[in-house]
Structure formats: structure tokens, C-alpha cells
Design an enzyme around this catalytic site. Structure first.
Site, PDB file in Angstrom:
ATOM      1  N   LYS A 174       6.528  45.742   2.167  1.00 52.80           N
ATOM      2  CA  LYS A 174       5.689  46.271   3.047  1.00 52.80           C
ATOM      3  C   LYS A 174       6.242  47.536   3.273  1.00 52.80           C
ATOM      4  O   LYS A 174       5.509  48.726   3.651  1.00 52.80           O
ATOM      5  CB  LYS A 174       5.250  45.952   4.856  1.00 52.80           C
ATOM      6  CG  LYS A 174       4.700  46.908   5.240  1.00 52.80           C
ATOM      7  CD  LYS A 174       3.441  46.591   5.089  1.00 52.80           C
ATOM      8  CE  LYS A 174       3.023  47.807   6.185  1.00 52.80           C
ATOM      9  NZ  LYS A 174       3.029  47.292   7.482  1.00 52.80           N
ATOM     10  N   LYS A 243       9.904  54.607  12.386  1.00 50.67           N
ATOM     11  CA  LYS A 243      10.614  53.422  12.097  1.00 50.67           C
ATOM     12  C   LYS A 243      10.831  52.367  10.380  1.00 50.67           C
ATOM     13  O   LYS A 243      11.312  52.061  10.320  1.00 50.67           O
ATOM     14  CB  LYS A 243      10.197  52.767  13.330  1.00 50.67           C
ATOM     15  CG  LYS A 243      11.419  51.507  13.593  1.00 50.67           C
ATOM     16  CD  LYS A 243       9.781  50.267  12.968  1.00 50.67           C
ATOM     17  CE  LYS A 243       9.090  50.457  13.747  1.00 50.67           C
ATOM     18  NZ  LYS A 243       8.176  48.777  13.059  1.00 50.67           N
TER      19      LYS A 243
END
Length: 308
Positions: A174, A243
Site C-alpha cells: 500500500k 504521512k
């Protein structure tokens, strides 16, 4: 066959439509979230609200978490009021993007608890639209027994993509996907601004590149829908995008893999966050390149428009 009782921690932009789909499929869902309005809307749809993840763990066989940062995932799972202290939960599913390191840490804590809980690492891709339509890509890694029990539930949310049997493996895929996606957007923005500086219509440039060898999800989706219209409303903030990029870059550093392009993209995201704010949509990135080049990538008016 009796359906398992489900729990959901985090019912924001992504979590709420997933809960709606699970309720529509006939599942009992217990929820918690710090935003009262988000909880109230789902209670009206049939969910049961409780105060904290521990209470969700008291009510649900399977608990899903969809929260913004790795540290929040850790608190939800094994904090003082975490799911691990509940009396019922057997499987904890992390739908968030938390990175391989935190996933492995949470898995270890859940597995070694007094009442062990199986963890399934399951970051998702597809955005809010995918959550609403049940077309998410669900990248799943975890024990085979847990995956088998989850299968009918996951079918209500989207397509399951098996990444491995060890939590953290799906997270690796991911965060790599997300950094690659942002890299495509960064180069697309650069090229649109370059074309605009040369007098090329950005709309024409986008249309041609999106069906040529330079095509990408950015050129085919983000540029026409959120950048060229100047709405900058894809629905993903600078802070969250940065992030995710940092999680990938930190894992690469840990593994000793140099990411020259990835680090450059991370810097661009950081500059966008600093200039436009952490809560601004990450599609504002193009405005950085526009400022440096002294031109805006705004589609030209068509001849018909000029004539009118």
C-alpha cells in the site's frame, strides 16, 4: 449461517460509507468515533454507538479500524481502552495505512495478549467513491483462518487482493502504491506547467497524454476531475499524503533501499504541505510548479466560446 457481529472504529470519510454498506448487507455493527455527528448519522442508519474501542471489543467478533495515523491504530488496538481489552473480539482488521513497522508491532501485541486476537493487515485503495460503491481494492495479509472468516464480509466492501499471510506485507504494498501514485501526479503536474509555459492548452495535453504512453491514474482521473477545473477537491489532504510517503521512505531506509525519485516526491509533498497547509487537498501540488514557472495550467477557451 449466523453472521458475525462487527465493530468499526473510525467512521469518517472512508469508514462511514463502509459501515453503511455493512448495515445494508444485514450485519449488526457497533461503532465509535470522537466526532459525534459522524456517529449520529450511522446510529440513524442502524448502527450501535459505544464510547471507546474496548466497548466495541466487548460487542463485536470482528473489529475494523479506519483511522488516520499509525499511533492512533496502536491506541485503538492495544491502548488502555483498546480492542484487546474487550471480551469478545477474535479478529482485528486494520484498514488504515500505518506502514509495515507499526502493523508488525500491533500484531505482536495482539498475539501475545492474555486473550490473543488475530490481526489482519488490510489497507484499502479506491477513495471515498470506492467505499460508497463497494469497489475498494482491499489489500489483505494475515492468517488463513482469519482471511476465510472475513471473506463474506469483505465482499460487501470491494475486491480482495491477497498480499501474504504476515501482517505488514499488505502495508508494504500500500505505501509503495501511494508513493508511486503521488510520483505520477508530481510528474504530470510538472508536464502540464511546462506545456502551459510553452503555450500548449493543458486540456489538450491531458487528453493526449492520458491515451498515450505517458498515461497514469493522475492524468486519467485527478487532473481532469480535480486539477484542471481548479477545484482541488480529490479528498486527500497534504498531511495524509505526506504521512503515507514518509512511511514508504522510512521502510526503504530501514531495508537499505535507496529511493532517489521517491525522496524527491516526498520533498515536493512536504513543500506543498508547508505552503498550502496540512489540511489542503494534495492536488494543490500543481500550484507549487505554477508558482516556480510563473504560469497557471488553465485550459484555454475553445473557439466556440470565444465566438460567443
Amino acid at each position: 449461517m449466523t453472521k458475525p457481529a462487527l465493530g468499526f472504529v473510525g467512521v469518517g470519510r472512508m469508514g462511514a460509507p463502509m459501515v453503511q454498506r455493512l448495515l445494508a448487507a444485514g450485519y449488526a455493527v457497533t461503532i465509535c468515533d470522537p466526532v459525534p455527528a459522524a456517529v449520529e448519522a450511522l446510529v440513524k442508519a442502524g448502527a450501535v454507538a459505544v464510547k471507546n474501542p474496548r466497548e466495541v471489543g466487548d460487542q463485536a467478533d470482528i473489529v475494523f479500524a479506519s483511522v488516520p495515523t499509525p499511533n492512533i491504530v496502536k491506541q485503538v488496538a492495544v491502548g488502555a481502552d483498546g480492542v484487546v481489552h474487550g471480551k469478545r473480539t477474535k479478529i482485528f482488521v486494520d484498514l488504515s495505512t500505518t506502514g509495515p513497522k507499526m502493523s508488525a508491532e500491533v500484531n505482536q501485541a495482539l498475539a501475545s495478549a492474555t486473550r490473543p486476537i488475530m490481526m489482519v493487515d488490510c489497507p484499502v485503495s479506491g477513495g471515498v467513491a470506492g467505499a460508497e460503491k463497494g469497489t475498494l481494492s482491499l489489500m489483505i495479509a494475515g492468517p488463513a483462518a482469519a482471511r476465510a472468516e472475513l471473506e463474506p464480509v469483505m465482499k460487501e466492501l470491494g475486491r480482495v487482493l491477497l498480499c501474504g499471510d504476515k501482517p505488514g506485507q499488505a502495508q508494504m504494498i500500500k505505501v509503495a502504491n501511494n508513493l508511486a501514485s503521488v510520483a505520477c501526479m508530481a510528474i504530470s503536474c510538472e508536464m502540464l506547467v511546462l506545456g502551459a509555459k510553452a503555450g500548449v492548452d493543458p486540456q489538450t495535453m491531458m487528453e493526449i497524454i492520458s491515451v498515450s504512453s505517458g498515461r497514469s491514474g493522475a492524468m486519467q482521473d485527478k487532473v481532469p476531475k480535480h486539477i484542471l477545473p481548479r477545484t482541488f477537491d480529490f479528498g486527500f489532504s497534504n498531511a495524509l499524503s505526506y504521512k503515507d510517503a514518509r512511511l514508504c521512505l522510512e521502510e526503504a531506509e530501514h531495508l537499505g533501499v535507496p529511493l532517489f525519485i521517491g525522496n524527491a516526491v516526498g520533498q515536493v509533498l512536504n513543500m506543498s504541505k508547508a505552503q498550502f497547509g496540512p489540511d489542503a487537498d494534495f492536488t494543490n501540488m500543481i500550484r507549487l510548479f505554477e508558482g516556480w514557472a510563473g504560469v497557471e495550467a488553465i485550459p484555454h477557451k475553445k473557439d466556440a466560446d470565444k465566438a460567443s
